[in-house]
Design an enzyme around this catalytic site. Sequence first.
Site, mmCIF file in Angstrom:
data_model
loop_
_atom_site.group_PDB
_atom_site.id
_atom_site.type_symbol
_atom_site.label_atom_id
_atom_site.label_comp_id
_atom_site.label_asym_id
_atom_site.label_seq_id
_atom_site.Cartn_x
_atom_site.Cartn_y
_atom_site.Cartn_z
ATOM 1 N N HIS A 156 -5.498 -11.577 31.775
ATOM 2 C CA HIS A 156 -4.170 -11.272 32.316
ATOM 3 C C HIS A 156 -3.944 -9.756 32.342
ATOM 4 O O HIS A 156 -3.428 -9.211 33.325
ATOM 5 C CB HIS A 156 -3.106 -11.963 31.461
ATOM 6 C CG HIS A 156 -1.711 -11.764 31.919
ATOM 7 N ND1 HIS A 156 -1.252 -12.196 33.140
ATOM 8 C CD2 HIS A 156 -0.648 -11.185 31.308
ATOM 9 C CE1 HIS A 156 0.026 -11.888 33.264
ATOM 10 N NE2 HIS A 156 0.418 -11.268 32.164
ATOM 11 N N ALA A 157 -4.342 -9.082 31.285
ATOM 12 C CA ALA A 157 -4.185 -7.623 31.214
ATOM 13 C C ALA A 157 -5.009 -6.937 32.298
ATOM 14 O O ALA A 157 -4.530 -6.003 32.954
ATOM 15 C CB ALA A 157 -4.602 -7.123 29.831
#
Length: 116
Positions: free
Chosen positions: A89-90
């Site tokens: 996600h990052a």
Amino acid sequence: MMDLDNIPDTQTEAEELEEVVMGLIINSGQARSLAYAALKQAKQGDFAAAKAMMDQSRMALNEAHLVQTKLIEGDAGEGKMKVSLVLVHAQDHLMTSMLARELITELIELHEKLKA
């Protein structure tokens, strides 16, 4: 900041890594938000404010990119780091923020030319 040369083996180190990754998400999101705010200013004809916001966006993105680089160096392509959903996600946040900044830079330049 945690030592990224030693990828976490313990719960505490894993929590530290998660904290670093959350910082990556926050800085990436900040960079993207500032870029969109800059575009809004450009649409209104305030190019000085747009430039200032894009400068702030660049600084936030640089912070995020620095963290990403350290994470990559810590893993050194050896698969030492466990890939979590939060880490993916990052990375997604960072890449979309980078793309948004590039496109918004072009859009601001177009608005500037149209208003000239």
